[in-house]
Design an enzyme around this catalytic site. Structure first.
Site, PDB file in Angstrom:
ATOM      1  N   LYS A  42      93.446  17.870 -19.301  1.00  0.00           N
ATOM      2  CA  LYS A  42      92.661  18.529 -18.237  1.00  0.00           C
ATOM      3  C   LYS A  42      91.182  18.388 -18.568  1.00  0.00           C
ATOM      4  CE  LYS A  42      91.324  22.282 -20.865  1.00  0.00           C
ATOM      5  NZ  LYS A  42      89.959  22.462 -21.353  1.00  0.00           N
ATOM      6  N   ASP A  52      95.171  28.240 -22.060  1.00  0.00           N
ATOM      7  CA  ASP A  52      95.097  27.100 -21.132  1.00  0.00           C
ATOM      8  C   ASP A  52      96.471  26.601 -20.671  1.00  0.00           C
ATOM      9  OD1 ASP A  52      92.405  27.112 -21.476  1.00  0.00           O
ATOM     10  OD2 ASP A  52      92.306  25.315 -22.733  1.00  0.00           O
TER      11      ASP A  52
HETATM   12  O1  C5P Z   1      94.340  31.156 -26.247  1.00  0.00           O
HETATM   13  P1  C5P Z   1      94.153  30.142 -27.321  1.00  0.00           P
HETATM   14  O2  C5P Z   1      95.056  30.375 -28.503  1.00  0.00           O
HETATM   15  O3  C5P Z   1      94.221  28.747 -26.843  1.00  0.00           O
HETATM   16  O4  C5P Z   1      92.661  30.333 -27.846  1.00  0.00           O
HETATM   17  C1  C5P Z   1      92.205  29.801 -29.060  1.00  0.00           C
HETATM   18  C2  C5P Z   1      91.009  30.599 -29.520  1.00  0.00           C
HETATM   19  O5  C5P Z   1      89.897  30.388 -28.622  1.00  0.00           O
HETATM   20  C3  C5P Z   1      91.226  32.107 -29.482  1.00  0.00           C
HETATM   21  O6  C5P Z   1      91.751  32.547 -30.702  1.00  0.00           O
HETATM   22  C4  C5P Z   1      89.836  32.643 -29.263  1.00  0.00           C
HETATM   23  O7  C5P Z   1      89.132  32.667 -30.488  1.00  0.00           O
HETATM   24  C5  C5P Z   1      89.182  31.582 -28.407  1.00  0.00           C
HETATM   25  N1  C5P Z   1      89.191  31.899 -26.972  1.00  0.00           N
HETATM   26  C6  C5P Z   1      88.333  32.869 -26.471  1.00  0.00           C
HETATM   27  N2  C5P Z   1      88.335  33.157 -25.133  1.00  0.00           N
HETATM   28  C7  C5P Z   1      89.143  32.491 -24.288  1.00  0.00           C
HETATM   29  C8  C5P Z   1      90.018  31.496 -24.771  1.00  0.00           C
HETATM   30  C9  C5P Z   1      90.014  31.219 -26.126  1.00  0.00           C
HETATM   31  O8  C5P Z   1      87.573  33.497 -27.226  1.00  0.00           O
HETATM   32  N3  C5P Z   1      89.104  32.779 -22.980  1.00  0.00           N
END
Ligand code: C5P
Length: 283
Positions: free
Chosen positions: A24, A150
């Site tokens: 994406k 995501d």
């Molecule tokens: O949700 P995911 O595990 O993919 O996110 C990875 C890291 O990115 C999270 O641990 C967080 O530190 C950061 N993140 C964030 N805000 C978001 C998405 C991700 O701070 N909306």
């Protein structure tokens, strides 16, 4: 007869499905602030693209994963999002199965192109197909939120305005695009959590005067001055818009332009893609 064939298939593990797992891009990404749970509130236009991995799934006796590219940053154990998705499916449905997956990897790691998240969503879809759809799409969408911010987007039809952590999807009609689009990936990556950690309220762009912007560029450029240099050189090369995707390090380049040669950069010529209702993404 179908049930007998199905259970025989499950027992012998000969059911196989191969699915394209697209990357994406974020055509814009606004960070609206830090939330009490540590995540950041986002407003972003996500679009699926024709660059992607090919995943081959079969139901087996136990979980097994193999990958065409040997990369130490891409785990092949239970910490891989593909196997986490399989575990999530088992927990939610109480169905017992093993999943064998072989991956033809094309999406670069730590590129802001959502490769891991796409693989996770593709896995939920594949298992549901292999098990003759025990779950609804609404259920897959709900479960995907636990796997990563995501992941949910990839269960949309490919163009979505996403809010919350990124997991609240508002479907929008496919975008018309007759301009060339090139993804440019430097030979280094950045960790998503590190880029978000570096973000401060001062990095927000406020009301944007262009469709293409990304509030994570400033923190990413502080972490890597080379990234800013790459963006400047790409703009000098003639592209009409250059914007980082997600938390980087790849750039979406709109229009025609020259790829700079001062450092190794991998270009991918891509198109926007969408999936039809009830079927998965194809290129
Ligand atoms: O949700 P995911 O595990 O993919 O996110 C990875 C890291 O990115 C999270 O641990 C967080 O530190 C950061 N993140 C964030 N805000 C978001 C998405 C991700 O701070 N909306």
């Amino acid at each position: 007869m179908l049930a007998l064939h199905y259970f025989a298939g499950l027992f012998l593990g000969f059911f196989l499905i191969s699915l394209f797992s697209p990357a994406k891009v974020n055509l814009f990404l606004q960070v609206r602030g830090k939330r009490p749970d540590g995540y950041h509130e986002l407003a972003s236009l996500f679009q699926a693209i024709s660059l992607g991995d090919l995943l081959h799934f079969s139901i087996g006796k136990s979980d097994k994963i193999s990958c065409s590219k040997r990369d130490p940053d891409f785990p092949l154990d239970s910490t891989n999002l593909i196997l986490k998705s399989a575990q999530c499916f088992r927990n939610k449905t109480s169905l017992d199965f093993g999943l064998e997956v072989s991956i033809e990897k094309k999406i670069p790691l730590q590129s802001g192109l959502g490769g891991g998240s796409s693989n996770a969503a593709t896995t939920l879809w594949a298992i549901n197909e292999l098990l003759l759809r025990p779950a609804s799409l609404a259920e897959l969408i709900e479960w995907s939120k636990e796997l990563g911010s995501d992941v949910t987007f990839f269960l949309s039809k490919g163009t979505a305005y996403c809010t919350g952590r990124g997991e609240i999807i508002h479907e929008i009609p496919p975008l018309e695009s007759n301009t060339p689009i090139t993804i440019v990936k430097p030979n280094f990556g950045l960790s998503t959590s590190l880029v978000f950690k570096e973000f401060t309220a001062l990095d927000s762009s406020g009301p944007a005067n262009s469709l293409y912007f990304n509030d994570l560029e400033k923190p990413a450029f502080r972490l890597s001055a080379q990234l800013l240099q790459i963006k400047e050189e790409l703009l000098k090369g003639g592209f009409s818009h250059v914007v980082m995707s997600g938390s980087g390090t790849s750039f979406i380049c709109i229009g025609r332009g020259k790829i700079p040669t001062f450092m190794p950069l991998e270009p991918f010529s891509v198109q926007f893609i969408n999936r039809k209702i009830d079927s998965w993404y194809e290129v």
